[in-house]
Enzyme design. Structure first.
Site, PDB file in Angstrom:
ATOM      1  N   TRP A  99       0.836  -1.210   0.000  1.00 54.04           N
ATOM      2  CA  TRP A  99       0.000   0.000   0.000  1.00 54.04           C
ATOM      3  C   TRP A  99       0.862   1.248   0.000  1.00 54.04           C
ATOM      4  O   TRP A  99       0.537   2.234  -0.660  1.00 54.04           O
ATOM      5  CB  TRP A  99      -0.973  -0.022   1.178  1.00 54.04           C
ATOM      6  CG  TRP A  99      -1.913  -1.188   1.096  1.00 54.04           C
ATOM      7  CD1 TRP A  99      -1.984  -2.252   1.949  1.00 54.04           C
ATOM      8  CD2 TRP A  99      -2.901  -1.439   0.075  1.00 54.04           C
ATOM      9  NE1 TRP A  99      -2.950  -3.134   1.533  1.00 54.04           N
ATOM     10  CE2 TRP A  99      -3.523  -2.663   0.386  1.00 54.04           C
ATOM     11  CE3 TRP A  99      -3.316  -0.747  -1.062  1.00 54.04           C
ATOM     12  CZ2 TRP A  99      -4.544  -3.220  -0.402  1.00 54.04           C
ATOM     13  CZ3 TRP A  99      -4.332  -1.286  -1.848  1.00 54.04           C
ATOM     14  CH2 TRP A  99      -4.931  -2.509  -1.513  1.00 54.04           C
ATOM     15  N   ASP A 166      -1.982   6.544   6.371  1.00 56.54           N
ATOM     16  CA  ASP A 166      -3.007   5.615   5.892  1.00 56.54           C
ATOM     17  C   ASP A 166      -3.310   4.677   7.061  1.00 56.54           C
ATOM     18  O   ASP A 166      -2.486   3.868   7.440  1.00 56.54           O
ATOM     19  CB  ASP A 166      -2.452   4.840   4.681  1.00 56.54           C
ATOM     20  CG  ASP A 166      -3.402   3.753   4.186  1.00 56.54           C
ATOM     21  OD1 ASP A 166      -4.467   3.535   4.797  1.00 56.54           O
ATOM     22  OD2 ASP A 166      -3.058   3.113   3.169  1.00 56.54           O
ATOM     23  N   LYS A 190     -12.207  -2.356   6.590  1.00 59.79           N
ATOM     24  CA  LYS A 190     -11.426  -3.252   7.432  1.00 59.79           C
ATOM     25  C   LYS A 190     -11.962  -3.260   8.870  1.00 59.79           C
ATOM     26  O   LYS A 190     -12.092  -4.303   9.481  1.00 59.79           O
ATOM     27  CB  LYS A 190      -9.942  -2.838   7.448  1.00 59.79           C
ATOM     28  CG  LYS A 190      -9.332  -2.575   6.077  1.00 59.79           C
ATOM     29  CD  LYS A 190      -9.029  -3.827   5.280  1.00 59.79           C
ATOM     30  CE  LYS A 190      -8.794  -3.587   3.801  1.00 59.79           C
ATOM     31  NZ  LYS A 190      -7.741  -2.632   3.449  1.00 59.79           N
TER      32      LYS A 190
HETATM   33  C1  LIG Z   1      -7.151  -2.139   2.021  1.00 59.81           C
HETATM   34  C2  LIG Z   1      -6.150  -1.079   2.116  1.00 59.81           C
HETATM   35  C3  LIG Z   1      -6.059  -0.049   1.169  1.00 59.81           C
HETATM   36  C4  LIG Z   1      -6.944   0.022  -0.057  1.00 59.81           C
HETATM   37  O1  LIG Z   1      -8.198   0.446   0.279  1.00 59.81           O
HETATM   38  P1  LIG Z   1      -9.319   0.676  -0.830  1.00 59.81           P
HETATM   39  O2  LIG Z   1     -10.415   1.298  -0.022  1.00 59.81           O
HETATM   40  O3  LIG Z   1      -9.664  -0.658  -1.393  1.00 59.81           O
HETATM   41  O4  LIG Z   1      -8.787   1.587  -1.867  1.00 59.81           O
HETATM   42  C5  LIG Z   1      -5.102   0.942   1.363  1.00 59.81           C
HETATM   43  N1  LIG Z   1      -4.280   0.909   2.420  1.00 59.81           N
HETATM   44  C6  LIG Z   1      -4.328  -0.073   3.337  1.00 59.81           C
HETATM   45  C7  LIG Z   1      -3.398  -0.040   4.493  1.00 59.81           C
HETATM   46  C8  LIG Z   1      -5.264  -1.088   3.218  1.00 59.81           C
HETATM   47  O5  LIG Z   1      -5.328  -2.072   4.130  1.00 59.81           O
END
Ligand SMILES: *Cc1c(COP(=O)(O)O)cnc(C)c1O
Length: 355
Positions: A99, A166, A190
């Site tokens: 990511w 993030d 998540k």
């Molecule tokens: C799942 C995830 C993403 C991607 O998220 P989307 O909403 O599918 O774009 C980005 N960063 C992390 C740390 C993730 O776990």
């Protein structure tokens, strides 16, 4: 058979979130109309939006001067919105996995990107700690929990420049000192809600400083000004997020969640360390509380498929490791009951006895 949902995302949600959302889809706030069939500008939905923002602020202790936004596009769109809004010349990134790489790739479209450190050479099995953040960077970007590799930054680090994080996969899993961050974002799927809504917590004073023109929808100020209602927001995921936040508050908030998460993770890591068949894949001090990665020990490698079958037959779902790590990954998000971890540990113990 009872299922233990270890999916990495979308993933397990509190039973209350699912039940209350189903009810609202049928009859929203006593209106006699379904949540999916009323205006987002109705007073009933405005109340949902207001309470969701208020609970974000309360549960995370967000200081004055920050806005909380609910947008579309996923965390992946934030990989580009962050540099669009904040990167004038140079940005610093910590490379801790897939990511982080995707975030860096987008930032490069807007300016110079400095990778301050990377654990790529070790397949991202640890969080780099010796690095210098350039003080002339517009911001420093981190991924607090690396969903795929199972590592996590457990503290709110000090940064000499605006810290951007993030937090897709560990938001609300522990107390966070939001005042140390300029911007926090994440996809909801998540630890919070179904896919479709992205949360952004942004310090207002950081915006409006870059010289480029920003398309209306990609400018955070648009969404601040209109309270996340510039266009139609993802109403169902926002409603579900509110149910999760109410559930979290009733349980005692992020402090209590953190206690439970540590307890669940410790229980599983202890078994991984004890059991002769398995071993963890990451540096101990960086082990994620949310995504627990493990593989078979070398001499038992040939049992991998068999253990997967064995655990699946006992109701374990979503424990296959990501293809870039292999082995197994058990995601132990907020809503995963301890009972599921106990069942998995039990399966590991009995499988060990049989071999
Ligand atoms: C799942 C995830 C993403 C991607 O998220 P989307 O909403 O599918 O774009 C980005 N960063 C992390 C740390 C993730 O776990």
């Amino acid at each position: 058979m009872k299922k233990c949902n270890f999916n990495a995302g979308p993933s397990v949600l509190p039973k209350e979130t699912v039940e209350n959302t189903i009810k609202a889809i049928e009859n929203f706030a006593g209106t006699g109309l379904g949540l999916m069939e009323v205006s987002h500008r109705s007073k009933e939905f405005q109340a949902v939006m207001d309470e969701t923002v208020a609970l974000f602020k309360e549960l995370l202790g967000i200081p004055e001067g920050y806005s909380v936004l609910f947008l579309g596009g996923g965390a992946s769109l934030e990989f580009c919105m962050v540099p669009y809004n904040l990167l004038e010349k140079k940005a610093a990134y910590l490379n801790t996995g897939t990511w982080a790489n995707k975030a860096m790739k987008e930032a490069k479209l807007f300016g110079e990107v400095v990778e301050v450190a990377s654990s790529k050479e070790a397949n991202y099995t640890y969080i780099p700690k010796d690095y210098t953040i350039p003080t002339d960077a517009d911001y420093f970007h981190i991924t607090t929990n690396n969903t795929i590799f199972g590592t996590e930054i457990h503290t709110d680090i000090d940064s000499p420049v605006t810290l951007v994080a993030d937090m897709s996969s560990d938001i609300f899993s522990r107390p966070v000192d939001v005042s140390k961050y300029g911007l926090i974002y994440g996809g909801a799927q998540k630890n919070l809600a179904p896919a479709g809504v992205t949360f952004v917590i942004v310090k207002d004073e950081l915006l409006g400083k870059v010289s480029r023109t920003i398309p209306t929808m990609l400018d955070y100020r648009t969404h601040i000004k209109d309270g996340s209602m510039f266009n139609t927001p993802p109403v169902v995921p926002i409603y579900a997020a509110l149910q999760t936040l109410r559930w979290l508050k009733d349980l005692g908030g992020v402090k209590e969640m953190y206690k439970r998460n540590r307890d669940k993770a410790e229980f599983l890591y202890d078994e991984i360390d004890r059991n002769k068949l398995f071993k963890g894949t990451t540096a101990e001090e960086d082990r994620s509380l949310m995504n627990i990665c493990f593989v078979m020990n070398e001499e038992y490698q040939s049992l991998e498929a068999e253990f997967y079958q064995y655990a699946s037959a006992r109701g374990m779902v979503g424990i296959k490791g990501h293809r870039s790590v292999g082995g197994f990954r058990a995601s132990t998000y907020n809503a995963l009951p301890k009972g599921a971890v106990i069942d998995l540990v039990e399966a590991m113990r009995e499988f060990e006895k049989a071999h």
